[in-house]
Design a protein around this motif. Structure first.
Motif, mmCIF file in Angstrom:
data_model
loop_
_atom_site.group_PDB
_atom_site.id
_atom_site.type_symbol
_atom_site.label_atom_id
_atom_site.label_comp_id
_atom_site.label_asym_id
_atom_site.label_seq_id
_atom_site.Cartn_x
_atom_site.Cartn_y
_atom_site.Cartn_z
ATOM 1 N N ARG A 66 0.836 -1.194 0.000
ATOM 2 C CA ARG A 66 0.000 0.000 0.000
ATOM 3 C C ARG A 66 0.876 1.250 0.000
ATOM 4 O O ARG A 66 1.956 1.252 0.572
ATOM 5 C CB ARG A 66 -0.909 0.016 1.223
ATOM 6 C CG ARG A 66 -1.940 -1.090 1.234
ATOM 7 C CD ARG A 66 -2.840 -0.956 2.446
ATOM 8 N NE ARG A 66 -3.832 -2.001 2.470
ATOM 9 C CZ ARG A 66 -4.774 -2.105 3.429
ATOM 10 N NH1 ARG A 66 -4.789 -1.218 4.406
ATOM 11 N NH2 ARG A 66 -5.645 -3.080 3.388
ATOM 12 N N PRO A 67 0.383 2.329 -0.586
ATOM 13 C CA PRO A 67 1.157 3.583 -0.556
ATOM 14 C C PRO A 67 1.338 4.072 0.880
ATOM 15 O O PRO A 67 0.429 3.986 1.705
ATOM 16 C CB PRO A 67 0.286 4.548 -1.375
ATOM 17 C CG PRO A 67 -0.614 3.674 -2.186
ATOM 18 C CD PRO A 67 -0.838 2.443 -1.378
ATOM 19 N N GLY A 68 2.498 4.576 1.185
ATOM 20 C CA GLY A 68 2.788 5.120 2.507
ATOM 21 C C GLY A 68 3.390 6.502 2.396
ATOM 22 O O GLY A 68 3.455 7.095 1.311
ATOM 23 N N LEU A 69 3.859 7.019 3.533
ATOM 24 C CA LEU A 69 4.448 8.356 3.526
ATOM 25 C C LEU A 69 5.695 8.414 2.651
ATOM 26 O O LEU A 69 6.044 9.465 2.117
ATOM 27 C CB LEU A 69 4.786 8.783 4.963
ATOM 28 C CG LEU A 69 3.596 9.157 5.853
ATOM 29 C CD1 LEU A 69 4.086 9.497 7.258
ATOM 30 C CD2 LEU A 69 2.833 10.326 5.272
ATOM 31 N N GLY A 70 6.354 7.265 2.490
ATOM 32 C CA GLY A 70 7.540 7.254 1.661
ATOM 33 C C GLY A 70 7.251 7.470 0.190
ATOM 34 O O GLY A 70 8.157 7.785 -0.587
ATOM 35 N N ASP A 71 5.977 7.276 -0.205
ATOM 36 C CA ASP A 71 5.605 7.445 -1.607
ATOM 37 C C ASP A 71 5.054 8.834 -1.906
ATOM 38 O O ASP A 71 4.731 9.125 -3.062
ATOM 39 C CB ASP A 71 4.559 6.395 -1.993
ATOM 40 C CG ASP A 71 5.083 4.987 -1.789
ATOM 41 O OD1 ASP A 71 6.174 4.690 -2.303
ATOM 42 O OD2 ASP A 71 4.406 4.209 -1.094
ATOM 43 N N ILE A 72 4.912 9.664 -0.882
ATOM 44 C CA ILE A 72 4.388 11.011 -1.085
ATOM 45 C C ILE A 72 5.471 11.879 -1.719
ATOM 46 O O ILE A 72 6.661 11.764 -1.385
ATOM 47 C CB ILE A 72 3.919 11.618 0.252
ATOM 48 C CG1 ILE A 72 2.789 10.775 0.842
ATOM 49 C CG2 ILE A 72 3.447 13.050 0.064
ATOM 50 C CD1 ILE A 72 2.276 11.288 2.160
ATOM 51 N N LEU B 286 12.093 14.234 13.930
ATOM 52 C CA LEU B 286 11.943 13.954 12.503
ATOM 53 C C LEU B 286 13.185 13.284 11.926
ATOM 54 O O LEU B 286 13.089 12.359 11.117
ATOM 55 C CB LEU B 286 11.659 15.252 11.739
ATOM 56 C CG LEU B 286 10.328 15.953 12.022
ATOM 57 C CD1 LEU B 286 10.211 17.197 11.159
ATOM 58 C CD2 LEU B 286 9.158 15.019 11.764
ATOM 59 N N ARG B 287 14.351 13.773 12.309
ATOM 60 C CA ARG B 287 15.586 13.286 11.710
ATOM 61 C C ARG B 287 15.872 11.822 12.062
ATOM 62 O O ARG B 287 16.684 11.173 11.400
ATOM 63 C CB ARG B 287 16.753 14.165 12.146
ATOM 64 C CG ARG B 287 16.621 15.609 11.687
ATOM 65 C CD ARG B 287 17.723 16.474 12.276
ATOM 66 N NE ARG B 287 17.653 17.843 11.797
ATOM 67 C CZ ARG B 287 16.887 18.780 12.333
ATOM 68 N NH1 ARG B 287 16.124 18.482 13.382
ATOM 69 N NH2 ARG B 287 16.869 19.999 11.848
ATOM 70 N N ALA B 288 15.233 11.323 13.115
ATOM 71 C CA ALA B 288 15.508 9.950 13.546
ATOM 72 C C ALA B 288 14.579 8.938 12.890
ATOM 73 O O ALA B 288 14.756 7.731 13.107
ATOM 74 C CB ALA B 288 15.388 9.845 15.063
ATOM 75 N N VAL B 289 13.620 9.359 12.091
ATOM 76 C CA VAL B 289 12.662 8.430 11.494
ATOM 77 C C VAL B 289 13.273 7.693 10.313
ATOM 78 O O VAL B 289 13.301 6.461 10.271
ATOM 79 C CB VAL B 289 11.382 9.180 11.064
ATOM 80 C CG1 VAL B 289 10.415 8.229 10.349
ATOM 81 C CG2 VAL B 289 10.703 9.796 12.293
ATOM 82 N N CYS B 290 13.770 8.442 9.337
ATOM 83 C CA CYS B 290 14.368 7.830 8.161
ATOM 84 C C CYS B 290 15.182 8.876 7.420
ATOM 85 O O CYS B 290 15.144 10.065 7.763
ATOM 86 C CB CYS B 290 13.308 7.217 7.241
ATOM 87 S SG CYS B 290 12.149 8.421 6.561
ATOM 88 N N ARG B 291 15.888 8.437 6.385
ATOM 89 C CA ARG B 291 16.723 9.366 5.631
ATOM 90 C C ARG B 291 15.883 10.411 4.910
ATOM 91 O O ARG B 291 16.256 11.581 4.825
ATOM 92 C CB ARG B 291 17.571 8.598 4.628
ATOM 93 C CG ARG B 291 18.638 7.713 5.254
ATOM 94 C CD ARG B 291 19.442 7.005 4.181
ATOM 95 N NE ARG B 291 20.485 6.154 4.758
ATOM 96 C CZ ARG B 291 21.318 5.414 4.038
ATOM 97 N NH1 ARG B 291 21.218 5.420 2.703
ATOM 98 N NH2 ARG B 291 22.228 4.680 4.632
ATOM 99 N N GLY B 292 14.737 10.015 4.392
ATOM 100 C CA GLY B 292 13.893 10.953 3.680
ATOM 101 C C GLY B 292 13.383 12.067 4.577
ATOM 102 O O GLY B 292 13.362 13.235 4.192
#
Length: 409
Positions: A23-29, A49-55
């Motif tokens: 399913r689409p997630g925040l990474g696909d926005i 925010l910086r600790a969630v992921c590279r994006g």
């Protein structure tokens, strides 16, 4: 069963189960939309925010993310709390989340030993008690910058400083100096120009045609920070000594009316556009024990008075209108009665329709912070801020600001 689940259970032609596409997630926005979403998060979430992921780390560091934050029209205030016992351990109260933040802002962002004296928008103004040097800081980003030295009077003599005001965007800083009854003057720093304007003299005026003149020949008694009853000279803490509150002026967007307390406990109003000042009539009669502070909520200025009478204590909020003071709010008697006989002192700060009252007294049982909605006269006592060792912090005062990452110094 959801359609995607049905798809995952459907057998393939070869008898094997087909996998459901993710399913689409925040990474696909799209990056622009992601930054808009992140900008709407509560400000306390920005530091995670910086600790969630590279994006997300890249988004939080981008200029376009700060632009998206700037498009958020209004944020609920944070209250930067001040304590004499732990001045270098900043604590903030998040009005939106109703929680204490112990590591989200930096009260020591100003260079050198300085104390906060004013705030406007997302910035806090600091003053060094020893030298009088001023600096401005964003408590969230810890970015700070020093203001140039304020201009000295033409005669070269040091004038008494009465109040410091901060207002507008781009911000302005106003210093009110001189003899309050004779030659009060104002010097204004304009951040858009990066320089001080030439000091100007303020003309004394009456608050209104119907208001009686203020008489300063009688002694007014009030409570000091230590809870002692003193006379003639206001005893303020280092941060509140020169504090003032500012409301917008009706004349133009770059001007304002600043209110502060005189040394005898009267409220002084200074119109920065008309270049006039006036002492407002006293709320309580002379020879009366009370603690008083001024506060701005929205576009109005109020005086908050804690007084004792007939074996009880009352905390009331007053507004000056049509040449007289009128009561607009009052703490419920069941809450204020506990201050009776405790020699309590109040320091107040407002933001929007919220009014915070910090109460300190001769004992820890009296100390506490209260929040009032001035529009509805609803009061509540804030929960205690407890340290890791289980001890509750005692706050003497607070400054309110909007937590904004995008504001530069």
């Amino acid at each position: 069963m959801e359609p995607s689940a049905e798809l995952s259970m459907a057998p393939a032609a070869n008898g094997r189960k087909r996998k459901c596409p993710p399913r689409p997630g925040l990474g696909d926005i799209h990056q622009d939309m992601l930054e808009r979403v992140l900008a709407r998060l509560p400000p306390a979430s920005f530091f995670r925010l910086r600790a969630v992921c590279r994006g997300w780390r890249a988004a939080a560091a981008s200029r376009t993310f700060l632009d998206a934050c700037a498009r958020v029209p209004r944020r609920d205030p944070w209250f930067l709390m001040l304590s004499d016992h732990r001045p270098h351990h900043p604590v903030a109260f998040d009005a939106a989340e109703r929680s204490w933040l112990k590591n989200a802002c930096h009260a020591d962002a100003a260079p050198g030993p300085a104390v906060p004296v004013a705030a406007s928008g997302g910035l806090v103004l600091y003053r060094a008690p020893a030298t009088g040097a001023l600096s401005v800081s964003n408590p969230l980003t810890r970015a700070s910058g020093a203001l140039p030295p304020a201009p000295q009077p033409s005669q070269g003599q040091q004038q008494q400083l009465h109040a410091i005001a901060m207002y507008g965007s781009p911000y302005r800083v106003a210093l009110f100096t001189g003899e309050l009854l004779d030659d009060l003057s104002m010097a204004v720093f304009d951040s858009s120009k990066g320089s001080w304007e030439t000091p100007v003299a303020l003309a004394r005026s009456r608050p209104s045609a119907d208001a009686p003149p203020v008489q300063d020949t009688d002694t007014v008694y009030f409570l000091s920070k230590s809870g002692d009853v003193v006379a003639t000279n206001m005893q303020r803490s280092a941060s509140k000594q020169y504090s003032s509150v500012v409301v917008p002026s009706n004349s133009n967007d770059t001007a304002a009316v600043a209110y502060f307390l005189s040394h005898s406990g009267t409220v002084v109003a200074c119109d920065t556009a008309a270049r006039t000042f006036a002492e407002l009539p006293r709320i309580l009669p002379v020879h009366f024990e009370y603690s008083i502070d001024v506060v701005a909520c929205g576009a109005a200025a109020y005086a908050v008075v804690l007084s004792e009478h007939l074996d009880t204590a009352s905390l009331r909020v007053w507004e000056f209108a049509a040449g007289a003071w009128r009561q607009v709010a009052a703490m419920p008697p069941a809450m204020s009665h506990g201050f009776c006989g405790k020699k309590a002192d109040i320091n107040c700060v407002g933001h929007g329709h919220r009014l915070m009252v910090c109460v300190s007294g001769s004992s820890a049982e009296v100390s506490g912070c209260f929040m009032c909605d001035v529009r509805s006269n609803r009061w509540e006592e804030l929960p205690k801020c407890v340290d890791g060792d289980g001890e509750a912090n005692e706050f003497l005062a607070a400054f309110s600001f909007e937590p904004r990452l995008e504001i530069n110094v």
